[in-house]
Design a protein around this motif. Structure first.
Motif, short mmCIF file in Angstrom:
data_model
loop_
_atom_site.label_atom_id
_atom_site.label_comp_id
_atom_site.label_asym_id
_atom_site.label_seq_id
_atom_site.Cartn_x
_atom_site.Cartn_y
_atom_site.Cartn_z
N VAL A 20 72.32 60.76 29.42
CA VAL A 20 73.37 60.55 28.89
C VAL A 20 73.65 58.66 28.78
N ALA A 21 73.69 58.02 27.90
CA ALA A 21 73.69 56.51 27.85
C ALA A 21 74.92 56.23 26.86
N LEU A 22 75.62 55.11 27.68
CA LEU A 22 76.92 54.97 26.84
C LEU A 22 76.95 53.33 27.18
N ILE A 23 77.59 52.69 26.05
CA ILE A 23 77.49 51.26 25.92
C ILE A 23 78.91 50.75 25.25
N ARG A 24 79.21 49.76 25.58
CA ARG A 24 80.28 48.80 25.00
C ARG A 24 80.40 47.31 24.83
N GLU A 25 80.84 47.01 23.94
CA GLU A 25 80.83 45.27 23.92
C GLU A 25 82.02 44.70 24.53
N LEU A 26 81.73 43.83 25.49
CA LEU A 26 82.86 43.08 26.40
C LEU A 26 83.81 42.19 25.60
N ASP A 27 85.04 42.72 25.86
CA ASP A 27 86.06 41.86 25.20
C ASP A 27 85.74 40.29 25.23
N THR A 28 85.52 39.81 26.44
CA THR A 28 85.06 38.60 26.57
C THR A 28 83.60 38.25 27.28
N PRO A 29 82.50 37.72 26.69
CA PRO A 29 81.42 37.64 27.40
C PRO A 29 81.60 36.76 28.67
N VAL A 30 80.47 37.25 29.61
CA VAL A 30 80.36 36.70 30.96
C VAL A 30 79.25 35.84 30.95
N GLN A 31 79.40 34.55 31.26
CA GLN A 31 78.16 33.62 31.78
C GLN A 31 77.64 33.82 32.88
#
Length: 226
Positions: A83-94
């Motif tokens: 099972v693989a899940l993904i989400r886009e971050l609200d704010t990208p992290v450097q």
């Protein structure tokens, strides 16, 4: 007006024989997050709230911390043993030279009891897979005439060596508004250590001066301006 153009790879060092002319192949549309394959269609897939019996059981597996915001996560894969899940971050992290844009969770059946257990969890940048090559972080250096000068930082372990002679321009697309590049690095042969890599200069020959066009790293999703 859009044009897909042949590309000329220039050696970063001065002098020597003229560099060979190479035609950029069609870019791969396979992407990876932390080395794990992710189909872009999965980013618009059903939310985690619609997981079936396997997914629901996986979220209760060993060392798994089920996300609190299930509606924000998307189902990349759900099978009897993965099972693989993904989400886009609200704010990208450097993170160093990498801008992390997504969070990925992978749960698999393994071990003596064939039980659900955490395999991977963390942030990543979603990148095109270039067969036989590793990922690279890009930065704009300068543009002189038709030469676009970039800084390339290899992401894989390379014993702290520069990537000179191992950089590949996998794709180049020029329009009236943008110059899109996909760059990857061939891994070092043999055993290596991991202490960080220096950035390496790399030059791309354009069909005309860059002008006011924007340079875009098209290896990442979403594509990123340099």
């Amino acid at each position: 007006m859009r044009r897909i153009l042949p590309v000329l790879l220039l050696a970063a060092a001065c002098g020597g024989d003229p560099p060979p002319v190479a035609t950029a192949p069609v870019p791969s549309h396979t992407y990876a997050c932390g080395g794990e394959p992710v189909a872009l269609t999965g980013l618009d897939g059903p939310p985690t709230t619609r997981l079936g019996p396997n997914g629901q059981a996986a979220l209760k597996g060993g060392e798994v911390r089920a996300p609190a915001d299930l509606e924000a996560w998307r189902i990349v894969e759900e099978t009897d043993d993965r099972v693989a899940l993904i989400r886009e971050l609200d704010t990208p992290v450097q993170h160093g030279s990498i801008l992390q844009t997504h969070q990925y969770l992978l749960i698999e059946r393994y071990g003596r009891d064939d039980a659900w257990n955490l395999r991977m969890s963390g942030r990543c940048d979603l990148r095109q897979v270039v067969p036989g090559h590793g990922e690279a972080a890009l930065a704009f250096a300068s543009a002189t005439g038709t030469r676009l000068n970039l800084w390339v930082t290899e992401k894989d372990c390379a014993s702290g060596r520069p990537a000179t002679g191992r950089i590949k321009l996998a794709a180049l697309e020029e329009t009236d508004q943008e110059v899109r590049v996909v760059v990857a690095v061939r891994p070092v042969d043999g055993s290596v250590t991991c202490q960080g890599n220096p950035r390496t200069p790399f030059t791309v020959e354009l069909s005309r001066p860059l002008g006011d066009r924007t340079v875009v790293d098209a290896a990442v999703h979403p594509p990123r301006r340099l």
